[in-house]
Design a protein around this motif. Sequence first.
Motif, PDB file in Angstrom:
ATOM      1  N   THR B  35      -2.373   1.826   9.402  1.00 11.71           N
ATOM      2  CA  THR B  35      -1.736   0.596   8.921  1.00 11.71           C
ATOM      3  C   THR B  35      -2.156  -0.579   9.789  1.00 11.71           C
ATOM      4  O   THR B  35      -1.704  -0.718  10.924  1.00 11.71           O
ATOM      5  CB  THR B  35      -0.197   0.709   8.945  1.00 11.71           C
ATOM      6  OG1 THR B  35       0.207   1.850   8.203  1.00 11.71           O
ATOM      7  CG2 THR B  35       0.441  -0.544   8.336  1.00 11.71           C
ATOM      8  N   GLN B  36      -3.025  -1.429   9.244  1.00  5.25           N
ATOM      9  CA  GLN B  36      -3.461  -2.590  10.020  1.00  5.25           C
ATOM     10  C   GLN B  36      -2.532  -3.770   9.784  1.00  5.25           C
ATOM     11  O   GLN B  36      -2.247  -4.550  10.690  1.00  5.25           O
ATOM     12  CB  GLN B  36      -4.886  -2.959   9.617  1.00  5.25           C
ATOM     13  CG  GLN B  36      -5.411  -4.168  10.361  1.00  5.25           C
ATOM     14  CD  GLN B  36      -6.896  -4.347  10.148  1.00  5.25           C
ATOM     15  OE1 GLN B  36      -7.646  -3.382  10.023  1.00  5.25           O
ATOM     16  NE2 GLN B  36      -7.341  -5.585  10.089  1.00  5.25           N
ATOM     17  N   LYS B  37      -2.069  -3.930   8.540  1.00  2.00           N
ATOM     18  CA  LYS B  37      -1.139  -5.021   8.216  1.00  2.00           C
ATOM     19  C   LYS B  37      -0.167  -4.508   7.174  1.00  2.00           C
ATOM     20  O   LYS B  37      -0.583  -4.027   6.115  1.00  2.00           O
ATOM     21  CB  LYS B  37      -1.926  -6.215   7.655  1.00  2.00           C
ATOM     22  CG  LYS B  37      -1.074  -7.371   7.176  1.00  2.00           C
ATOM     23  CD  LYS B  37      -0.631  -8.248   8.321  1.00  2.00           C
ATOM     24  CE  LYS B  37       0.349  -9.303   7.875  1.00  2.00           C
ATOM     25  NZ  LYS B  37       0.747 -10.175   9.000  1.00  2.00           N
ATOM     26  N   GLY B  38       1.132  -4.602   7.451  1.00  2.00           N
ATOM     27  CA  GLY B  38       2.127  -4.098   6.516  1.00  2.00           C
ATOM     28  C   GLY B  38       2.699  -5.207   5.652  1.00  2.00           C
ATOM     29  O   GLY B  38       1.971  -6.026   5.107  1.00  2.00           O
ATOM     30  N   ILE B  39       4.014  -5.267   5.581  1.00  2.00           N
ATOM     31  CA  ILE B  39       4.701  -6.259   4.753  1.00  2.00           C
ATOM     32  C   ILE B  39       4.486  -7.658   5.317  1.00  2.00           C
ATOM     33  O   ILE B  39       4.394  -7.849   6.521  1.00  2.00           O
ATOM     34  CB  ILE B  39       6.212  -5.920   4.730  1.00  2.00           C
ATOM     35  CG1 ILE B  39       6.433  -4.609   3.987  1.00  2.00           C
ATOM     36  CG2 ILE B  39       7.034  -7.039   4.101  1.00  2.00           C
ATOM     37  CD1 ILE B  39       7.753  -3.957   4.304  1.00  2.00           C
ATOM     38  N   GLY B  40       4.409  -8.648   4.437  1.00  2.00           N
ATOM     39  CA  GLY B  40       4.421 -10.039   4.906  1.00  2.00           C
ATOM     40  C   GLY B  40       3.153 -10.808   4.624  1.00  2.00           C
ATOM     41  O   GLY B  40       2.985 -11.917   5.136  1.00  2.00           O
ATOM     42  N   ASP B  41       2.241 -10.272   3.841  1.00  2.00           N
ATOM     43  CA  ASP B  41       1.069 -11.047   3.426  1.00  2.00           C
ATOM     44  C   ASP B  41       0.891 -10.809   1.923  1.00  2.00           C
ATOM     45  O   ASP B  41       1.760 -10.237   1.272  1.00  2.00           O
ATOM     46  CB  ASP B  41      -0.166 -10.654   4.250  1.00  2.00           C
ATOM     47  CG  ASP B  41      -1.046 -11.867   4.532  1.00  2.00           C
ATOM     48  OD1 ASP B  41      -1.556 -12.466   3.569  1.00  2.00           O
ATOM     49  OD2 ASP B  41      -1.199 -12.217   5.707  1.00  2.00           O
ATOM     50  N   ASP B  42      -0.219 -11.277   1.357  1.00  2.00           N
ATOM     51  CA  ASP B  42      -0.420 -11.056  -0.065  1.00  2.00           C
ATOM     52  C   ASP B  42      -0.593  -9.574  -0.381  1.00  2.00           C
ATOM     53  O   ASP B  42      -0.322  -9.127  -1.492  1.00  2.00           O
ATOM     54  CB  ASP B  42      -1.660 -11.815  -0.548  1.00  2.00           C
ATOM     55  CG  ASP B  42      -1.464 -13.314  -0.410  1.00  2.00           C
ATOM     56  OD1 ASP B  42      -0.726 -13.869  -1.222  1.00  2.00           O
ATOM     57  OD2 ASP B  42      -2.013 -13.911   0.532  1.00  2.00           O
ATOM     58  N   ALA B  43      -1.081  -8.846   0.577  1.00  2.00           N
ATOM     59  CA  ALA B  43      -1.355  -7.428   0.374  1.00  2.00           C
ATOM     60  C   ALA B  43      -1.338  -6.736   1.729  1.00  2.00           C
ATOM     61  O   ALA B  43      -1.459  -7.376   2.769  1.00  2.00           O
ATOM     62  CB  ALA B  43      -2.722  -7.248  -0.299  1.00  2.00           C
ATOM     63  N   ALA B  44      -1.167  -5.424   1.699  1.00  2.00           N
ATOM     64  CA  ALA B  44      -1.243  -4.642   2.927  1.00  2.00           C
ATOM     65  C   ALA B  44      -2.704  -4.337   3.231  1.00  2.00           C
ATOM     66  O   ALA B  44      -3.548  -4.335   2.337  1.00  2.00           O
ATOM     67  CB  ALA B  44      -0.482  -3.335   2.755  1.00  2.00           C
ATOM     68  N   VAL B  45      -3.022  -4.104   4.486  1.00  2.00           N
ATOM     69  CA  VAL B  45      -4.382  -3.725   4.865  1.00  2.00           C
ATOM     70  C   VAL B  45      -4.336  -2.369   5.559  1.00  2.00           C
ATOM     71  O   VAL B  45      -3.642  -2.192   6.562  1.00  2.00           O
ATOM     72  CB  VAL B  45      -5.022  -4.776   5.805  1.00  2.00           C
ATOM     73  CG1 VAL B  45      -6.429  -4.342   6.198  1.00  2.00           C
ATOM     74  CG2 VAL B  45      -5.043  -6.140   5.136  1.00  2.00           C
ATOM     75  N   LEU B  46      -5.050  -1.428   4.995  1.00  2.00           N
ATOM     76  CA  LEU B  46      -5.076  -0.063   5.514  1.00  2.00           C
ATOM     77  C   LEU B  46      -6.490   0.286   5.930  1.00  2.00           C
ATOM     78  O   LEU B  46      -7.447  -0.360   5.505  1.00  2.00           O
ATOM     79  CB  LEU B  46      -4.620   0.925   4.430  1.00  2.00           C
ATOM     80  CG  LEU B  46      -3.394   0.514   3.632  1.00  2.00           C
ATOM     81  CD1 LEU B  46      -3.084   1.546   2.567  1.00  2.00           C
ATOM     82  CD2 LEU B  46      -2.204   0.329   4.552  1.00  2.00           C
ATOM     83  N   HIS B  47      -6.623   1.308   6.694  1.00  2.00           N
ATOM     84  CA  HIS B  47      -7.952   1.678   7.181  1.00  2.00           C
ATOM     85  C   HIS B  47      -8.008   3.172   7.435  1.00  2.00           C
ATOM     86  O   HIS B  47      -7.297   3.682   8.291  1.00  2.00           O
ATOM     87  CB  HIS B  47      -8.258   0.914   8.466  1.00  2.00           C
ATOM     88  CG  HIS B  47      -9.632   1.211   8.983  1.00  2.00           C
ATOM     89  ND1 HIS B  47      -9.890   1.464  10.286  1.00  2.00           N
ATOM     90  CD2 HIS B  47     -10.809   1.319   8.327  1.00  2.00           C
ATOM     91  CE1 HIS B  47     -11.194   1.714  10.432  1.00  2.00           C
ATOM     92  NE2 HIS B  47     -11.759   1.621   9.261  1.00  2.00           N
ATOM     93  N   PHE B  48      -8.850   3.855   6.675  1.00  2.00           N
ATOM     94  CA  PHE B  48      -8.867   5.311   6.768  1.00  2.00           C
ATOM     95  C   PHE B  48     -10.149   5.884   7.349  1.00  2.00           C
ATOM     96  O   PHE B  48     -10.376   7.069   7.257  1.00  2.00           O
ATOM     97  CB  PHE B  48      -8.605   5.913   5.387  1.00  2.00           C
ATOM     98  CG  PHE B  48      -7.225   5.619   4.888  1.00  2.00           C
ATOM     99  CD1 PHE B  48      -6.146   6.257   5.458  1.00  2.00           C
ATOM    100  CD2 PHE B  48      -7.015   4.694   3.893  1.00  2.00           C
ATOM    101  CE1 PHE B  48      -4.865   5.996   5.019  1.00  2.00           C
ATOM    102  CE2 PHE B  48      -5.736   4.429   3.446  1.00  2.00           C
ATOM    103  CZ  PHE B  48      -4.655   5.072   4.009  1.00  2.00           C
ATOM    104  N   GLY B  49     -10.969   5.031   7.881  1.00  2.00           N
ATOM    105  CA  GLY B  49     -12.186   5.562   8.499  1.00  2.00           C
ATOM    106  C   GLY B  49     -13.001   6.370   7.506  1.00  2.00           C
ATOM    107  O   GLY B  49     -13.211   5.937   6.382  1.00  2.00           O
TER     108      GLY B  49
END
Lengths: 350, 350
Positions: B35-49
Amino acid sequence: MLEDKDQESTPLQQLGEFGLIDHLTKGFSTTQKSTQKGIGDDAAVLHFGDRKTIVSTDLLIEGVHFDLSYMPLKHLGYKSVMVNLSDIYAMNAHPTQITVSLAVSNRFPLEALEEFYAGVALACKIYGIDLVGGDMTSSQKGMIVSVTAIGCAEDKDIVYRSGAKPNDLLVVSGDLGAAYMGLQVLEREKEVFKVNPNSQPDLSPYTYIVERQLKPEARKDIVALLKKLGVIPTSMIDISDGLSSEILHLCKKSEVGCNLYEDKIPLDPTVISACEEFKIDSTLVALSGGEDYELLFAIDQKEFPKIKGNPNLTVVGHMTDKNEGAHLISRNNSKIPLTAQGWNSFSEKE
Amino acid sequence: MLEDKDQESTPLQQLGEFGLIDHLTKGFSTTQKSTQKGIGDDAAVLHFGDRKTIVSTDLLIEGVHFDLSYMPLKHLGYKSVMVNLSDIYAMNAHPTQITVSLAVSNRFPLEALEEFYAGVALACKIYGIDLVGGDMTSSQKGMIVSVTAIGCAEDKDIVYRSGAKPNDLLVVSGDLGAAYMGLQVLEREKEVFKVNPNSQPDLSPYTYIVERQLKPEARKDIVALLKKLGVIPTSMIDISDGLSSEILHLCKKSEVGCNLYEDKIPLDPTVISACEEFKIDSTLVALSGGEDYELLFAIDQKEFPKIKGNPNLTVVGHMTDKNEGAHLISRNNSKIPLTAQGWNSFSEKE
């Protein structure tokens, strides 16, 4: 409209949930390299390699977000996708897949759902994204749409709401207020139709604003343009609830203030004339109307030469220190605090 | 219940959409490395390598999927998450993030939503997943919940519905039919309560089956167990609509047939006694009851020694050639074709 049961219609009970999913999704193919497994298992399987995965979701309710008395179902399908793609573009990222869940009461025949999915399919085709899953169920009342969009981006390209600095320029794509004024026209025609069902409204003077309401486009082109211009905004958001509300989001997350100049707000001539006709202040419409799905972003002042004169982009103000607050500088040069008058689904409607 | 307006309650209008989201999500922290960025922006940013990303979504409607007259909102929040996690586990994958969207009519005070999110938070905590986004809006009628779960897995570990081969063993986790019988008990008590609101039902004999209905668990432990045993199923699905319907999904996607043995179907003693009390055939309940959220999977026969005797797993049959079809072999050794009698939200309810 499409729900007219006098047409040849197929009750949903006849197909059952799985038959219905098979039927409605059989025309969808997957084109994204990152789609390993789409519809037809417990979950979709995606693969983004070293890039970041971006996820956004929206829930749309009949009677709250859309009115099927003037919203064709194909347009609704299209718009439901746009609303979500817009959030992904607002991260300066690229949407790649969507899931679409639908709940409908039994007043909807199969043909209505086919129309809806035709709109989803068109959006997928035009924007180059894959439908990879969803859910299908019955509702007690009306239609409910839930869309989740998934995208990807290089880490260095992702733009958050935070990141704007004092003196950054505030830029908006396209023009504002058209979707709201289109809604006013449609609502008026609905009332006329109630009184006189034989009336044939001439909507041709309102083509632009009605289309902005019924079939908005997400600004994929702006993300591509920024890439081409070599501009990475310091912060960005999409305008779904109105300019005022979105500016306040940027200010809050970036811990800055803002001066927005009333005379810089981009308005289409159709919006101005519709505002005169409806006796509504056009600035108020731009600030609070919502559903424009334009992008609002901040850039460092040194980037200004790159965007100067671009017809798709308008500098509408600049960021300030946090303690200066967020203001509209009116045409007569008075300073009015911006308030979140955007669309709020829990407020009583006027 | 929780919607009782006589209690101290806060109308949702008072907070507005953004205030409401802030309020309800402020207790959520993120723990996943992805979880790079959760709630609070236009979208969440995830990263799974380098791992695959898995996505599943479900839409739950009041009056169709749940009845708030006996479903506490905290349990509903918990169950809404479980339904989605179960789909991720059914891919032999690990859920890592969820988005939760909620629409409610204005009969719900803030306190009701807090209860719902307390259930979501508990599910996140116990299953080690992050809430990373969602949407919040009003509905015209009742409560609507949409959850999307995102997970990850190594490519080699992912198990699809396809992949089962003739002679593979068919295995089910836990026991079946309890959630459906729990629902029967709750529905009966609701009718009793309508006639005599002062009645105090003694649900203690039904604790297990009522809990299976109100607070099901997704089988994270089974995915971990399979890993520990070194077993990768050839195909897998979760049992949300009933054993019969799920077997037919596996058969269709894997292009095989199946023999299911009635006397092997795992039933809890409470389910058997409740079936006797309600005069319902327990096999029918297991085949068509639904909402068990157990895992159903096929394994190669050579894997049998690894699972033999495990109290969490039961071999209930074996796959056959496609042209043999899918059958229940009854206790008196007759061969009955399996039909998809599982829950179908578009069918008339009995």
